[in-house]
Write an enzyme that holds these catalytic residues in place. Sequence first.
Site, PDB file in Angstrom:
ATOM      1  N   ASN A  25      49.421  33.182  51.097  1.00 25.42           N
ATOM      2  CA  ASN A  25      48.957  33.046  49.692  1.00 25.42           C
ATOM      3  C   ASN A  25      50.789  33.144  49.527  1.00 25.42           C
ATOM      4  O   ASN A  25      51.541  33.862  49.149  1.00 25.42           O
ATOM      5  CB  ASN A  25      49.025  34.707  48.663  1.00 25.42           C
ATOM      6  CG  ASN A  25      49.255  34.602  47.572  1.00 25.42           C
ATOM      7  OD1 ASN A  25      49.368  34.145  47.106  1.00 25.42           O
ATOM      8  ND2 ASN A  25      48.524  35.348  46.995  1.00 25.42           N
ATOM      9  N   LYS A  43      52.287  32.534  46.802  1.00 22.66           N
ATOM     10  CA  LYS A  43      52.808  32.905  45.037  1.00 22.66           C
ATOM     11  C   LYS A  43      52.749  31.572  45.014  1.00 22.66           C
ATOM     12  O   LYS A  43      52.427  30.588  44.285  1.00 22.66           O
ATOM     13  CB  LYS A  43      53.417  33.474  45.534  1.00 22.66           C
ATOM     14  CG  LYS A  43      52.352  34.727  46.120  1.00 22.66           C
ATOM     15  CD  LYS A  43      53.042  36.421  46.153  1.00 22.66           C
ATOM     16  CE  LYS A  43      52.113  37.585  46.230  1.00 22.66           C
ATOM     17  NZ  LYS A  43      52.706  39.123  46.754  1.00 22.66           N
ATOM     18  N   HIS A  56      43.688  39.322  42.164  1.00 18.95           N
ATOM     19  CA  HIS A  56      45.208  39.969  42.537  1.00 18.95           C
ATOM     20  C   HIS A  56      46.019  40.462  42.309  1.00 18.95           C
ATOM     21  O   HIS A  56      45.672  40.103  40.551  1.00 18.95           O
ATOM     22  CB  HIS A  56      45.916  38.869  43.793  1.00 18.95           C
ATOM     23  CG  HIS A  56      47.650  38.785  43.449  1.00 18.95           C
ATOM     24  ND1 HIS A  56      48.612  39.612  43.812  1.00 18.95           N
ATOM     25  CD2 HIS A  56      47.505  38.424  45.054  1.00 18.95           C
ATOM     26  CE1 HIS A  56      49.016  39.720  44.702  1.00 18.95           C
ATOM     27  NE2 HIS A  56      49.090  39.409  45.848  1.00 18.95           N
ATOM     28  N   GLU A  67      48.999  41.038  40.955  1.00 13.76           N
ATOM     29  CA  GLU A  67      49.957  40.129  40.239  1.00 13.76           C
ATOM     30  C   GLU A  67      49.465  39.629  39.020  1.00 13.76           C
ATOM     31  O   GLU A  67      49.489  39.720  37.570  1.00 13.76           O
ATOM     32  CB  GLU A  67      50.205  39.074  41.346  1.00 13.76           C
ATOM     33  CG  GLU A  67      50.929  39.729  41.946  1.00 13.76           C
ATOM     34  CD  GLU A  67      52.003  38.994  43.100  1.00 13.76           C
ATOM     35  OE1 GLU A  67      51.603  37.900  43.063  1.00 13.76           O
ATOM     36  OE2 GLU A  67      53.065  40.423  43.855  1.00 13.76           O
ATOM     37  N   GLU A  77      45.561  45.193  49.252  1.00 12.77           N
ATOM     38  CA  GLU A  77      46.291  45.168  49.557  1.00 12.77           C
ATOM     39  C   GLU A  77      46.877  46.496  47.935  1.00 12.77           C
ATOM     40  O   GLU A  77      47.006  46.299  47.392  1.00 12.77           O
ATOM     41  CB  GLU A  77      46.861  44.137  48.409  1.00 12.77           C
ATOM     42  CG  GLU A  77      46.930  43.225  49.022  1.00 12.77           C
ATOM     43  CD  GLU A  77      47.198  41.714  48.714  1.00 12.77           C
ATOM     44  OE1 GLU A  77      47.633  40.997  50.220  1.00 12.77           O
ATOM     45  OE2 GLU A  77      47.159  40.953  47.319  1.00 12.77           O
ATOM     46  N   GLY A 121      55.510  43.271  48.368  1.00 12.46           N
ATOM     47  CA  GLY A 121      56.820  42.473  48.501  1.00 12.46           C
ATOM     48  C   GLY A 121      57.845  43.636  48.497  1.00 12.46           C
ATOM     49  O   GLY A 121      58.812  43.059  48.263  1.00 12.46           O
ATOM     50  N   SER A 144      53.115  43.407  52.870  1.00 12.40           N
ATOM     51  CA  SER A 144      54.251  43.301  54.010  1.00 12.40           C
ATOM     52  C   SER A 144      54.057  42.893  54.948  1.00 12.40           C
ATOM     53  O   SER A 144      54.762  44.009  55.915  1.00 12.40           O
ATOM     54  CB  SER A 144      55.527  44.973  53.341  1.00 12.40           C
ATOM     55  OG  SER A 144      55.872  45.374  52.229  1.00 12.40           O
TER      56      SER A 144
HETATM   57  P1  13P Z   1      54.040  40.383  50.861  1.00 13.59           P
HETATM   58  O1  13P Z   1      53.046  39.973  52.314  1.00 13.59           O
HETATM   59  O2  13P Z   1      55.291  39.382  50.290  1.00 13.59           O
HETATM   60  O3  13P Z   1      54.109  41.609  50.624  1.00 13.59           O
HETATM   61  O4  13P Z   1      52.577  40.204  49.474  1.00 13.59           O
HETATM   62  C1  13P Z   1      51.424  40.352  49.762  1.00 13.59           C
HETATM   63  C2  13P Z   1      50.215  39.779  49.162  1.00 13.59           C
HETATM   64  O5  13P Z   1      50.579  40.402  47.373  1.00 13.59           O
HETATM   65  C3  13P Z   1      49.526  38.269  49.405  1.00 13.59           C
HETATM   66  O6  13P Z   1      48.655  38.259  48.300  1.00 13.59           O
END
Ligand code: 13P
Length: 251
Positions: free
Chosen positions: A11, A13, A98, A100, A168, A174, A213
């Site tokens: 992803n 993003k 997600h 976010e 997640e 992150g 992460s």
């Molecule tokens: P990170 O791997 O940067 O922690 O992000 C995870 C994520 O949100 C994948 O969709």
Amino acid sequence: MTPRRPLFVANWKMNGLHADGIARASALAGHTAGGDCGGDIVVCPPATLLFALRAVFAGSAIALGGQDCHAAAEGAHTGDVSGPMLVDAGCTHVIVGHSERRAGHGEGNEEVAAKAAAAHAAGLAAIVCVGESAAERNAGRALAVIGRQVEGSLPASATPDNTAIAYEPVWAIGTGRTPGPADIEAAHAQVRVGWERRFSGGGEALRVLYGGSVTARNAGGMLAVPGVDGVLVGGASLSADAFWQICQAHR
Ligand code: 13P
């Protein structure tokens, strides 16, 4: 039961302009041309890069995915992208729900389920995300939240063939912090409980991914946890080399 084939999802993003997106995708395609990782690979770039990456991944083992889709197929929804548009751009998958988007765009379980249904209607596989916040975990409510999100975010059209679920934990995204193996195992088991409650069984072939992460260094440990069928990778997927190492880490 036949073992579930691992699924590795990148992803990106909101990262990647045309030139560096092409370079990263080309490097990853080069890696896959040199060997089979024994799993399925999906890359979800920003929507602006989909058509360009379709050309890069043509003939490779890498599938293309969107990061979100609207519940409607078309219409007056400024800034949104629909399932049929993603298919048109070469996608076979789409991430929905997600954290976010749940946090930043106010999406609740019902909307996530509608988006997953729209994805299925368009012929896309949905990667449905769930996961508790730090406050929910600290209050001892993580498993209850996960179960509720799974039950509420799956449309009637969901099958293990057209759906994967990504666990997640919000606090692990992150941050460099990850749950321990026992917590991941319990969360993934709870995802399966949610599926079983929603559909009264039939989830044996469902793939449940861990995200938050994940790095080339810790991926092997994550993938060794019982019930982890793959990973959903954010930051580390911005390096083709690191992501390819992650794709091979289950061996
Ligand atoms: P990170 O791997 O940067 O922690 O992000 C995870 C994520 O949100 C994948 O969709």
